[in-house]
Enzyme design. Structure first.
Site: not given
Ligand SMILES: [Zn+2]
Lengths: 384, 140
Positions: A83, A332
């Site tokens: 991430c 995101h």
């Protein structure tokens, strides 16, 4: 080491980009950054991407994207760190320029997640956790965050409402950000009452999936003034890790990697947490955002939720958090997120953030983590 | 995927085999090649205790691919009697009656099926230990 500056930022709105490919999405963000910088001759490319192999069945991204940008034979590299792939690409590009190897470097991030179903995407995201001892049990990344949230609520006597207030603030900020996936406000009631994902985490506690790309142009600070009068320097940067398996942690309520990465970045920048005027933190889930505020040193452990309640994190608060809307409402797109965060901080320090501008921001910070805090990367920026 | 990854994890999944560092008394589950606390590379096999307490848990409603048939299901963090932590599904439990700190014990259960031709994965899960009244035990 040479001092490094950011002279250009480029983003595309985080969205469901049905009509764009991985390649066109990244190229558009990169062109925006190049034009913002005044089109310098770029010598190298770094691209952060978590999993085009799984999301798009496409690997070997760096040569593909360098080709799309007309960079010919110039060196290009893809950086993967789950991430935090975007911040990891910046971390590498920064060293490249600081070392003297290259002067003008394009660093970006891209993730195209919307070509998969939710269950596919949930599985792909869970591959940042331990496949044999976490994902094997059916645990998702939301599930790890949920276990921490339940502990946090019990230990500090916090209700779900406090987390929902964080979500409301993120949407409020995103309503002023043209690049946000969800540019609208929501009510506390809506933030609180959505479908359960991994109890006590509900849908509105989670960052969405989306398509996005962002890019920066960096160069030696001494050459920056030829290209911009709004120079922003990168004055601190560090990456730290924690145990890969969540159950091996000594403290389930602290992000040790965040603590170490930020303390080292503060030292490098010669500042303390109190000096930070604006921060973009990794709020992949509302609990992760609250923990980040604490572990970056802005408030004490167990008081992050109070900072939200008291308005300290709002745009005109003492420590404005995620003026972009954060992962929650800006969006995101995983491997691009770290670059969106850095781009937002640069806009804030230049005074170019429009309606979401934090007043008098001079020092900013971006914080990108991977897994449940298995690693953290912190960059500190300063207006010249 | 080939079943080799299933086969090589059998000692851990079926028997809770861990490793122990005699130099600094740290236990590692799953087993690893060196002690990250003291650096020792001479670790010994150890079987974990099968009882412990539930530290925290979640009820999964949106599962990763492969677990759709089992929702909602509970995944928890268990602290075993020797202090070692383990991540596992909590089975035979009503999510609405579960609480932190309940006593749990290990059982072997089916974890998931891998399509119609793939192997069926078995492994440890934990279940609440019930008292004589059928309520979860919670010795403090
Ligand atoms: Zn040891």
């Amino acid at each position: 080491m040479r001092k490094v500056a950011v002279i250009g930022v480029g983003m595309v709105k985080v969205d469901h980009h049905w009509k764009e490919s991985l390649r066109s999405l990244f190229t558009k963000a990169a062109i925006n950054a190049l034009e913002d910088a005044g089109n310098p001759d770029v010598e190298a490319l770094y691209v952060g991407n978590m999993s085009a192999g799984q999301f798009n069945k496409q690997e070997n991204l760096a040569p593909m994207l360098a080709d799309a940008l007309g960079l010919g034979s110039k060196p290009s590299l893809r950086v993967e760190e789950g991430c935090s792939s975007g911040a990891a690409a910046l971390y590498m590009a920064l060293k490249d320029v600081a070392s003297g190897m290259h002067d003008f470097v394009l660093v970006g991030g891209v993730e195209k997640m919307m070509d998969t179903t939710t269950s596919d995407a949930t599985f792909i995201i869970s591959t940042v956790t331990d496949q044999e001892y976490e994902a094997f049990t059916g645990l998702s990344l939301a599930g790890i965050n949920a276990m921490v949230m339940r502990l946090y609520m019990k230990k500090f006597g916090v209700k779900r409402e406090s987390f929902a207030k964080f979500v409301v603030q993120m949407h409020e900020n995103a309503s002023k950000n043209p690049y946000a996936q969800f540019p609208f406000k929501i009510s506390l009631d809506k933030a609180l009452n959505s479908a359960p994902v991994a109890e006590p985490i509900h849908l509105m506690d989670c960052a969405p999936i989306g398509d996005g790309a962002a890019a920066l142009i960096i160069c030696p600070a001494e050459k920056a003034k030829e290209f911009t009068s709004d120079q922003v320097d990168i004055v601190g940067a560090w990456k730290a890790n924690d145990t890969f398996l969540f159950h091996m942690r000594k403290d389930f309520l602290s992000l040790k990697a965040t603590i170490e990465a930020s303390r080292n970045a503060y030292d490098m920048a010669n500042i303390t947490p109190e000096d930070v005027d604006v921060a973009e933190v990794h709020d992949s889930f509302s609990i992760a955002g609250i923990l980040a505020i604490e572990d970056l040193g802005f408030v004490r452990k167990g008081e992050g939720w109070m900072a939200v309640e008291e308005g300290l994190i709002s745009l005109d608060g003492e420590i404005p958090i995620n003026p972009s809307g954060g992962l929650k409402a800006r969006g995101h797109p995983i491997g691009a997120t770290g670059i969106y965060q850095a781009a937002e901080i640069v806009l804030q320090l230049r005074g170019d953030a429009g309606k979401r501008q934090v007043p008098d921001a001079r020092i900013g910070l971006s914080h990108n983590t991977s897994g449940f805090g298995t690693s953290a990367i912190v960059h500190v920026f300063k207006a010249k | 995927m080939l079943p080799s990854n299933l086969w090589r994890e059998i000692p851990q999944r079926y028997r809770l085999e861990a490793v122990f560092c005699p130099k600094c008394s740290t236990t590692y589950f799953p087993p690893r090649e060196l002690c990250t606390e003291c650096g020792s590379r001479e670790l010994e096999k150890k079987k974990l205790p099968t009882k412990g307490k539930l530290v925290t848990y979640t009820v999964i409603h949106t599962p990763p691919k492969g677990f759709e048939l089992y929702t909602p299901y509970i995944v928890g963090l268990v602290r075993l009697e020797d202090g070692t932590h383990i991540t596992a599904q909590i089975t035979d439990a009503d999510p609405n009656k579960l609480d932190l700190d309940v006593d749990v014990e290990a059982v072997i259960r089916k974890v998931k099926e891998n399509g119609r031709e793939g192997p069926i994965y078995y492994g440890y899960k934990f279940r609440p230990i019930l008292n004589a009244n059928g309520a979860p035990e919670r010795k403090c």
